[in-house]
Design a protein around this motif. Structure first.
Motif, PDB file in Angstrom:
ATOM      1  N   CYS A 179      13.216  -7.072  -6.694  1.00  0.00           N
ATOM      2  CA  CYS A 179      12.628  -7.608  -5.481  1.00  0.00           C
ATOM      3  C   CYS A 179      11.375  -6.646  -4.414  1.00  0.00           C
ATOM      4  CB  CYS A 179      13.795  -7.834  -3.710  1.00  0.00           C
ATOM      5  SG  CYS A 179      15.472  -8.182  -4.209  1.00  0.00           S
ATOM      6  N   LEU A 180      11.612  -5.176  -5.201  1.00  0.00           N
ATOM      7  CA  LEU A 180      10.792  -4.856  -4.343  1.00  0.00           C
ATOM      8  C   LEU A 180       9.805  -4.062  -5.088  1.00  0.00           C
ATOM      9  CD1 LEU A 180      13.392  -1.894  -2.787  1.00  0.00           C
ATOM     10  CD2 LEU A 180      11.700  -3.855  -1.881  1.00  0.00           C
ATOM     11  N   ASN A 181       8.726  -3.803  -4.746  1.00  0.00           N
ATOM     12  CA  ASN A 181       6.981  -3.229  -5.292  1.00  0.00           C
ATOM     13  C   ASN A 181       6.518  -2.329  -5.112  1.00  0.00           C
ATOM     14  OD1 ASN A 181       4.861  -4.082  -7.210  1.00  0.00           O
ATOM     15  ND2 ASN A 181       3.766  -4.567  -5.615  1.00  0.00           N
ATOM     16  N   THR A 182       8.136  -1.385  -5.683  1.00  0.00           N
ATOM     17  CA  THR A 182       7.766  -0.071  -5.997  1.00  0.00           C
ATOM     18  C   THR A 182       8.397   0.763  -6.924  1.00  0.00           C
ATOM     19  OG1 THR A 182       9.352   0.465  -4.717  1.00  0.00           O
ATOM     20  CG2 THR A 182       8.020   0.309  -3.350  1.00  0.00           C
ATOM     21  N   THR A 183       7.822   1.865  -7.233  1.00  0.00           N
ATOM     22  CA  THR A 183       8.308   2.972  -8.298  1.00  0.00           C
ATOM     23  C   THR A 183       9.609   3.558  -7.973  1.00  0.00           C
ATOM     24  OG1 THR A 183       6.863   2.945  -9.798  1.00  0.00           O
ATOM     25  CG2 THR A 183       8.540   4.636 -10.526  1.00  0.00           C
ATOM     26  N   SER A 212      16.452   5.902  -1.195  1.00  0.00           N
ATOM     27  CA  SER A 212      15.689   4.534   0.158  1.00  0.00           C
ATOM     28  C   SER A 212      16.150   3.243  -0.544  1.00  0.00           C
ATOM     29  CB  SER A 212      14.270   5.269  -0.458  1.00  0.00           C
ATOM     30  OG  SER A 212      13.569   5.512  -1.234  1.00  0.00           O
ATOM     31  N   VAL A 213      16.467   2.743  -1.871  1.00  0.00           N
ATOM     32  CA  VAL A 213      16.231   1.915  -1.953  1.00  0.00           C
ATOM     33  C   VAL A 213      16.782   0.517  -1.299  1.00  0.00           C
ATOM     34  CG1 VAL A 213      17.092  -0.399  -3.792  1.00  0.00           C
ATOM     35  CG2 VAL A 213      15.809   1.872  -4.962  1.00  0.00           C
ATOM     36  N   LEU A 214      17.695   0.608  -0.512  1.00  0.00           N
ATOM     37  CA  LEU A 214      18.800  -0.061   0.379  1.00  0.00           C
ATOM     38  C   LEU A 214      18.449  -0.170   1.939  1.00  0.00           C
ATOM     39  CD1 LEU A 214      21.716  -1.324  -0.012  1.00  0.00           C
ATOM     40  CD2 LEU A 214      22.945   0.746   0.872  1.00  0.00           C
ATOM     41  N   SER A 215      17.643   0.358   2.235  1.00  0.00           N
ATOM     42  CA  SER A 215      16.746   0.456   3.734  1.00  0.00           C
ATOM     43  C   SER A 215      14.866  -0.410   3.292  1.00  0.00           C
ATOM     44  CB  SER A 215      15.994   1.847   4.011  1.00  0.00           C
ATOM     45  OG  SER A 215      15.415   2.586   3.804  1.00  0.00           O
ATOM     46  N   HIS A 216      14.751  -0.124   1.638  1.00  0.00           N
ATOM     47  CA  HIS A 216      13.746  -0.707   1.817  1.00  0.00           C
ATOM     48  C   HIS A 216      14.233  -2.586   0.982  1.00  0.00           C
ATOM     49  CE1 HIS A 216      10.816   2.317   0.929  1.00  0.00           C
ATOM     50  NE2 HIS A 216      11.872   3.169   0.362  1.00  0.00           N
ATOM     51  N   LEU A 217      15.191  -2.358   0.990  1.00  0.00           N
ATOM     52  CA  LEU A 217      16.081  -3.750   0.554  1.00  0.00           C
ATOM     53  C   LEU A 217      16.715  -4.772   2.056  1.00  0.00           C
ATOM     54  CD1 LEU A 217      18.694  -3.140  -2.523  1.00  0.00           C
ATOM     55  CD2 LEU A 217      16.398  -4.701  -2.765  1.00  0.00           C
ATOM     56  N   HIS A 258      14.752  -3.869   4.516  1.00  0.00           N
ATOM     57  CA  HIS A 258      14.174  -4.616   5.074  1.00  0.00           C
ATOM     58  C   HIS A 258      13.131  -5.097   4.393  1.00  0.00           C
ATOM     59  CE1 HIS A 258       9.768  -3.990   6.366  1.00  0.00           C
ATOM     60  NE2 HIS A 258       9.616  -2.320   7.094  1.00  0.00           N
ATOM     61  N   ASN A 259      13.198  -5.606   3.331  1.00  0.00           N
ATOM     62  CA  ASN A 259      12.316  -6.477   2.800  1.00  0.00           C
ATOM     63  C   ASN A 259      13.479  -7.996   1.744  1.00  0.00           C
ATOM     64  OD1 ASN A 259       9.223  -6.099   1.934  1.00  0.00           O
ATOM     65  ND2 ASN A 259      10.871  -3.991   1.570  1.00  0.00           N
ATOM     66  N   SER A 260      14.627  -8.048   2.793  1.00  0.00           N
ATOM     67  CA  SER A 260      15.604  -9.380   2.430  1.00  0.00           C
ATOM     68  C   SER A 260      15.568 -10.279   2.522  1.00  0.00           C
ATOM     69  CB  SER A 260      16.769  -8.971   4.413  1.00  0.00           C
ATOM     70  OG  SER A 260      16.325  -9.225   5.310  1.00  0.00           O
ATOM     71  N   ASN A 261      13.865 -11.120   2.784  1.00  0.00           N
ATOM     72  CA  ASN A 261      13.300 -12.871   3.037  1.00  0.00           C
ATOM     73  C   ASN A 261      13.155 -12.498   1.245  1.00  0.00           C
ATOM     74  OD1 ASN A 261      11.599 -10.529   3.312  1.00  0.00           O
ATOM     75  ND2 ASN A 261       9.763 -12.359   3.831  1.00  0.00           N
ATOM     76  N   LYS A 262      12.941 -11.286   0.444  1.00  0.00           N
ATOM     77  CA  LYS A 262      12.613 -11.508  -0.767  1.00  0.00           C
ATOM     78  C   LYS A 262      13.885 -11.608  -2.228  1.00  0.00           C
ATOM     79  CE  LYS A 262       8.229  -9.002   0.045  1.00  0.00           C
ATOM     80  NZ  LYS A 262       7.572  -7.815  -1.041  1.00  0.00           N
ATOM     81  N   GLN A 263      14.889 -11.614  -1.917  1.00  0.00           N
ATOM     82  CA  GLN A 263      16.329 -11.343  -1.992  1.00  0.00           C
ATOM     83  C   GLN A 263      16.765 -12.668  -2.694  1.00  0.00           C
ATOM     84  OE1 GLN A 263      18.366  -8.227  -0.833  1.00  0.00           O
ATOM     85  NE2 GLN A 263      16.671  -6.736   0.527  1.00  0.00           N
TER      86      GLN A 263
END
Length: 186
Positions: free
Chosen positions: A53-57, A139-144, A146-151
């Motif tokens: 889901c996330l576009n981070t490293t 921090s992954v959980l807070s990013h997830l 925030h981006n819950s629509n992509k999961q």
């Protein structure tokens, strides 16, 4: 007693517990084949969700410590004797602060020189991560969230072996409930 139907996921607080659960589940099948749940430690589960889901490293714990060490080394505070151990303590404190959602603006960080210094380093660390599109396991959980629509939708998830959930984990739990995910704590 785990009877699995459909897509189910078990998240456990530590890796070793996930291995034990997989072994117990396999032993209980008694040569009868049942669909097996996906069993992960909580960090493995977050890593899997991050990849999807996330576009981070996602930084490894060693990479996270390296950033903390370099940041502390470059600061004006040169009297630290064991930099590696000190950086590890700072990284752990930062992770706890993130999971428990403590804001740096709270008075607890303004009492001593050391806490103000830690706050400065933590904010610098967050800025580095934001500018370079990096995530830590904390921090992954807070990013997830925030981006819950992509999961991808998970039908059922079991939280096994957690004594308590941090406020961030509780938000995640609530978000999954809102997405009609069946959640059970064992």
């Amino acid at each position: 007693d785990y009877k699995v139907t459909g897509v189910q996921t078990c998240a456990l607080p530590i890796y070793r517990l996930s291995i034990d659960l997989i072994e117990q589940y396999a032993a209980l099948q008694n040569k009868v084949s049942y669909p097996s749940p996906q069993i992960f430690s909580f960090n493995q589960y977050l890593h899997m969700q991050h990849q999807q889901c996330l576009n981070t490293t996602l930084l490894s714990p060693l990479q996270t410590l390296s950033i903390w060490e370099n940041m502390i080394k470059q600061s004006d505070e040169s009297s630290i004797h064991n930099l590696a151990a000190f950086a590890k303590i700072c990284a752990q404190a930062h992770e706890i602060i993130q999971m428990w959602q403590i804001k740096f603006q709270q008075d607890i960080f303004d009492h001593t020189y050391e806490t103000r210094l830690f706050m400065k380093w933590a904010e610098a660390f967050d800025q580095i991560c934001e500018h370079q599109h990096l995530s830590t396991h904390a921090s992954v959980l807070s990013h997830l969230i925030h981006n819950s629509n992509k999961q991808n939708h998970i039908h059922t998830i079991y939280w096994v072996g957690f004594e308590e959930l941090t406020p961030l984990q509780q938000k995640w739990h609530q978000l999954l409930n809102e997405k009609k995910t069946s959640i059970d704590r064992k």
